[in-house]
Design a protein around this motif. Structure first.
Motif, PDB file in Angstrom:
ATOM      1  N   ALA A  27       0.851  -1.192   0.000  1.00 32.26           N
ATOM      2  CA  ALA A  27       0.000   0.000   0.000  1.00 32.26           C
ATOM      3  C   ALA A  27       0.883   1.236   0.000  1.00 32.26           C
ATOM      4  CB  ALA A  27      -0.931   0.009   1.208  1.00 32.26           C
ATOM      5  N   LEU A  28       0.436   2.255  -0.720  1.00 36.42           N
ATOM      6  CA  LEU A  28       1.129   3.541  -0.773  1.00 36.42           C
ATOM      7  C   LEU A  28       0.357   4.544   0.067  1.00 36.42           C
ATOM      8  CD1 LEU A  28       3.380   5.311  -2.072  1.00 36.42           C
ATOM      9  CD2 LEU A  28       1.727   5.873  -3.864  1.00 36.42           C
ATOM     10  N   LEU A  29       1.026   5.112   1.067  1.00 35.73           N
ATOM     11  CA  LEU A  29       0.445   6.165   1.900  1.00 35.73           C
ATOM     12  C   LEU A  29       1.104   7.476   1.492  1.00 35.73           C
ATOM     13  CD1 LEU A  29      -1.386   6.939   4.335  1.00 35.73           C
ATOM     14  CD2 LEU A  29       0.618   6.593   5.783  1.00 35.73           C
ATOM     15  N   ARG A  30       0.344   8.339   0.872  1.00 40.35           N
ATOM     16  CA  ARG A  30       0.907   9.553   0.294  1.00 40.35           C
ATOM     17  C   ARG A  30       0.307  10.789   0.964  1.00 40.35           C
ATOM     18  NH1 ARG A  30      -2.258  11.637  -3.801  1.00 40.35           N
ATOM     19  NH2 ARG A  30      -0.391  12.370  -4.889  1.00 40.35           N
ATOM     20  N   GLY A  31       1.094  11.864   0.997  1.00 42.80           N
ATOM     21  CA  GLY A  31       0.583  13.088   1.591  1.00 42.80           C
ATOM     22  C   GLY A  31       1.676  14.134   1.687  1.00 42.80           C
ATOM     23  N   PRO A  32       1.290  15.381   1.947  1.00 42.91           N
ATOM     24  CA  PRO A  32       2.267  16.469   2.052  1.00 42.91           C
ATOM     25  C   PRO A  32       3.055  16.382   3.350  1.00 42.91           C
ATOM     26  CG  PRO A  32       0.089  17.272   2.608  1.00 42.91           C
ATOM     27  CD  PRO A  32      -0.090  15.859   2.142  1.00 42.91           C
ATOM     28  N   PRO A  33       4.145  17.121   3.474  1.00 44.23           N
ATOM     29  CA  PRO A  33       4.894  17.156   4.738  1.00 44.23           C
ATOM     30  C   PRO A  33       3.992  17.570   5.892  1.00 44.23           C
ATOM     31  CG  PRO A  33       6.142  18.217   2.982  1.00 44.23           C
ATOM     32  CD  PRO A  33       4.782  17.948   2.420  1.00 44.23           C
ATOM     33  N   GLY A  34       4.134  16.878   7.013  1.00 33.23           N
ATOM     34  CA  GLY A  34       3.346  17.205   8.197  1.00 33.23           C
ATOM     35  C   GLY A  34       1.972  16.580   8.237  1.00 33.23           C
ATOM     36  N   ALA A  35       1.642  15.741   7.259  1.00 32.42           N
ATOM     37  CA  ALA A  35       0.310  15.122   7.237  1.00 32.42           C
ATOM     38  C   ALA A  35       0.189  13.968   8.218  1.00 32.42           C
ATOM     39  CB  ALA A  35      -0.027  14.648   5.821  1.00 32.42           C
ATOM     40  N   THR A 167       5.536   5.054   2.147  1.00 35.00           N
ATOM     41  CA  THR A 167       5.075   6.439   2.243  1.00 35.00           C
ATOM     42  C   THR A 167       5.681   7.255   1.113  1.00 35.00           C
ATOM     43  OG1 THR A 167       6.840   7.300   3.660  1.00 35.00           O
ATOM     44  CG2 THR A 167       4.970   6.219   4.753  1.00 35.00           C
ATOM     45  N   SER A 168       4.933   8.261   0.687  1.00 31.96           N
ATOM     46  CA  SER A 168       5.364   9.104  -0.424  1.00 31.96           C
ATOM     47  C   SER A 168       5.107  10.557  -0.093  1.00 31.96           C
ATOM     48  CB  SER A 168       4.603   8.718  -1.700  1.00 31.96           C
ATOM     49  OG  SER A 168       4.773   9.687  -2.714  1.00 31.96           O
ATOM     50  N   GLN A 169       6.127  11.404  -0.320  1.00 34.65           N
ATOM     51  CA  GLN A 169       5.957  12.846  -0.155  1.00 34.65           C
ATOM     52  C   GLN A 169       5.222  13.379  -1.381  1.00 34.65           C
ATOM     53  OE1 GLN A 169       6.479  14.573   2.417  1.00 34.65           O
ATOM     54  NE2 GLN A 169       8.274  13.889   3.552  1.00 34.65           N
ATOM     55  N   ALA A 170       3.921  13.588  -1.253  1.00 39.88           N
ATOM     56  CA  ALA A 170       3.112  14.071  -2.374  1.00 39.88           C
ATOM     57  C   ALA A 170       3.082  15.590  -2.352  1.00 39.88           C
ATOM     58  CB  ALA A 170       1.692  13.518  -2.277  1.00 39.88           C
ATOM     59  N   ALA A 171       3.501  16.178  -3.453  1.00 39.32           N
ATOM     60  CA  ALA A 171       3.501  17.632  -3.567  1.00 39.32           C
ATOM     61  C   ALA A 171       3.250  18.012  -5.015  1.00 39.32           C
ATOM     62  CB  ALA A 171       4.837  18.206  -3.091  1.00 39.32           C
ATOM     63  N   GLU A 172       2.823  19.269  -5.217  1.00 38.87           N
ATOM     64  CA  GLU A 172       2.536  19.725  -6.569  1.00 38.87           C
ATOM     65  C   GLU A 172       3.770  19.681  -7.458  1.00 38.87           C
ATOM     66  OE1 GLU A 172       0.766  23.552  -6.404  1.00 38.87           O
ATOM     67  OE2 GLU A 172      -1.036  22.893  -5.317  1.00 38.87           O
ATOM     68  N   VAL A 174       6.316  17.549  -7.173  1.00 36.16           N
ATOM     69  CA  VAL A 174       6.863  16.197  -7.329  1.00 36.16           C
ATOM     70  C   VAL A 174       5.703  15.231  -7.525  1.00 36.16           C
ATOM     71  CG1 VAL A 174       8.251  14.375  -6.303  1.00 36.16           C
ATOM     72  CG2 VAL A 174       8.815  16.776  -5.857  1.00 36.16           C
ATOM     73  N   SER A 175       5.654  14.582  -8.669  1.00 36.10           N
ATOM     74  CA  SER A 175       4.580  13.642  -8.962  1.00 36.10           C
ATOM     75  C   SER A 175       4.946  12.250  -8.450  1.00 36.10           C
ATOM     76  CB  SER A 175       4.337  13.594 -10.469  1.00 36.10           C
ATOM     77  OG  SER A 175       3.416  12.557 -10.792  1.00 36.10           O
ATOM     78  N   ASP A 176       3.952  11.536  -7.923  1.00 35.27           N
ATOM     79  CA  ASP A 176       4.148  10.136  -7.559  1.00 35.27           C
ATOM     80  C   ASP A 176       3.152   9.245  -8.287  1.00 35.27           C
ATOM     81  OD1 ASP A 176       1.827  10.815  -6.244  1.00 35.27           O
ATOM     82  OD2 ASP A 176       2.453  10.074  -4.284  1.00 35.27           O
ATOM     83  N   ASP A 177       2.743   9.662  -9.496  1.00 27.59           N
ATOM     84  CA  ASP A 177       1.788   8.885 -10.279  1.00 27.59           C
ATOM     85  C   ASP A 177       2.323   7.496 -10.572  1.00 27.59           C
ATOM     86  OD1 ASP A 177       0.157  11.064 -10.262  1.00 27.59           O
ATOM     87  OD2 ASP A 177       0.511  11.656 -12.350  1.00 27.59           O
ATOM     88  N   LEU A 189      -3.456  11.344   2.145  1.00 22.39           N
ATOM     89  CA  LEU A 189      -3.741  12.245   3.262  1.00 22.39           C
ATOM     90  C   LEU A 189      -3.791  13.678   2.733  1.00 22.39           C
ATOM     91  CD1 LEU A 189      -1.271  10.766   5.919  1.00 22.39           C
ATOM     92  CD2 LEU A 189      -3.646  10.100   5.457  1.00 22.39           C
ATOM     93  N   HIS A 190      -4.808  14.434   3.163  1.00 26.88           N
ATOM     94  CA  HIS A 190      -4.986  15.806   2.692  1.00 26.88           C
ATOM     95  C   HIS A 190      -5.047  16.754   3.886  1.00 26.88           C
ATOM     96  CE1 HIS A 190      -6.001  14.192  -1.304  1.00 26.88           C
ATOM     97  NE2 HIS A 190      -6.799  13.342  -0.678  1.00 26.88           N
TER      98      HIS A 190
END
Length: 485
Positions: A27-35, A167-172, A174-177, A189-190
């Protein structure tokens, strides 16, 4: 017998995933820093410890000491989790202080990969957290090699029969598609202005609850509150039992009372008596053996208790006995989903079968993150309660004290099985009140208007007012003998 699903260690997230992650999948858990990605992951590993499984943390980000302190703060078994630390150390910085773990050309044969393989073989983990997997991008020449390395790692962990969380650092920027494509499950996480939400967008081999669900990080760790979906809940058969108001004339308006398991709107302007009438219904329901709760959005609990006692609606004793609860909901204290969990607990665990929401304006204004979804949220909550066989009373405030007749202002009347309206009218320079029934799905009802008063002896509902005309047009008039008023 071994089940095919494993708990994430977070009860609400397990409900969204229909009992947890699938064993031996990733499973991939993605979200911005601090999420809160690391704390989510630590819950996942700690749950493995609780189940006598072996948990491995592959650390590519913060130093192990920092992560262990975080786990200790939330009592998530830091001493029982195995750590494989690949986070940057001081000697991995070049003279120009530019960070690079390894030269890209050396990745495929790097000590990094060999050490990781050795660790997995030695520990034989049941659960693995890689935090964050996006650091692999710095270890590869290009996207193609990155995907190749990720697939190799996932195959290695699959061969080890491990359940894996990345876990993935999701940000505008940096794409993790590509990671979303490669993994079996995607959890996002939003962070919003006033609340946080978690969303599952992909889950191979299992159903899940779609949409955004609230979560927060508190002193105990992560708490997730799944959004109430009435179509996902077990339906309770409605008996058709009639619940009396305890006021004979009001019961005559309602052909005996309201029907168990239906939604009743008490509609009217401020100060007309909606809350008091609702309290009367709850008091009488408790005397008939029901357990009730009022969620008070617009008035202090102690004020309501004092006012009810002053008009001979003795609910204080019922509250002390535990048969009636009055829960004050302060502004901004809860998100919609957190409040939904409070209601669900009351119904499914505490056995509550009468609920009052007082009132709709406070509901819309007090809950965090509602925005333009207030109407839909109220509809979902009401339908859920109805599906559970709960009798629901909703105090619905309309803005105009006099003038054109309105029952609802937000299009929520389709939720109501019964609509009781209370109205101010003027007669001979004096403000009076009337009450009537506009709608009852479950039975016939009296279509006349009656005078309504709140006295020191309780609610007073008079005889029908055949000489009152024009209330629906907004210009009520009295005709005939004045003594008939």
């Amino acid at each position: 017998m071994e089940t095919n699903q494993v708990s994430t260690g977070i009860k609400g997230l397990d409900r969204i995933l229909d009992n947890g992650l699938l064993r031996r999948q990733n499973a991939l858990l993605r979200g911005p820093p601090g999420a809160g990605k690391t704390i989510f992951g630590l819950h996942f590993l700690a749950e493995g410890v609780e189940q006598d499984e072996t948990s491995l943390y592959i650390n590519l980000g913060e130093p192990t000491e920092y992560v262990q302190r975080t786990a200790a703060e939330f009592d998530l078994h830091p001493d029982d989790i195995h750590f494989h630390d690949l986070s940057p150390s001081d000697d991995q910085f070049a003279e120009d202080e530019a960070y690079s773990l390894f030269e890209a050309a050396d990745v495929e044969q790097s000590v990094f990969i060999e050490e990781l393989k050795d660790t997995i073989q030695d520990i034989d983990p049941d659960r693995v957290l890689v935090d964050p997997i996006t650091e692999f991008r710095y270890l590869t020449k290009d996207d193609r090699q990155f995907r190749k390395q990720i697939l190799g790692l996932l195959d290695l962990l699959k061969d080890a029969d491990a359940t894996v969380l990345l876990t993935s650092q999701a940000a505008e920027t940096v794409s993790d598609d590509d990671l979303q494509f490669l993994t079996d499950t995607v959890i996002s996480l939003h962070k919003h202005e006033s609340h946080r939400t978690v969303e599952v967008s992909k889950f191979r081999g299992s159903s899940f609850r779609d949409g955004h669900h609230s979560y927060e990080i508190n002193d105990e760790g992560v708490a997730v509150w799944p959004r109430i979906r009435p179509d996902r809940q077990a339906t309770t058969e409605v008996t058709g039992e009639t619940l009396s108001s305890g006021v004979p004339e009001l019961d005559q308006l309602l052909n005996g009372g309201i029907t168990q398991g239906t939604v009743t709107f008490l509609s009217g302007p401020t100060g007309v008596g909606k809350t008091t009438t609702g309290a009367q219904f709850l008091k009488e329901g408790v005397t008939q053996g029901k357990k009730a709760v009022m969620y008070q959005f617009e008035e202090a609990r102690h004020t309501l208790l004092q006012r009810a006692e002053a008009v001979n609606i003795p609910i204080k004793r019922l509250v002390e006995d535990g048969d009636l609860s009055i829960e004050e909901i302060p502004p901004e204290a809860y998100t919609l989903d957190e409040f939904g969990q409070i209601v669900r607990t009351a119904v499914e665990e505490d056995g509550v079968d009468m609920v009052m929401i007082d009132g709709t304006q406070g509901f819309k204004q007090n809950l965090r993150g509602l925005g333009d979804d207030a109407q839909q949220a109220l509809l979902h909550l009401g339908r859920y309660l109805r599906s559970q066989g709960v009798s629901v009373i909703i105090a619905h405030e309309i803005h105009n004290v006099t003038g054109t007749f309105q029952v609802t202002e937000e299009g929520t009347s389709n939720l109501a099985d019964t609509i009781i309206f209370l109205r101010h009218v003027e007669y001979q320079g004096e403000m009076r009140k009337v009450i009537g029934t506009l709608k009852m799905r479950a039975s016939d009802f009296e279509r006349s208007l009656r005078e309504f008063e709140i006295t020191e002896y309780g609610l007073s509902v008079g005889e029908p007012l055949p000489n009152l005309r024009g209330i629906l047009s907004g210009t009520p008039e009295w005709s005939g003998d004045k003594d008939d008023s």
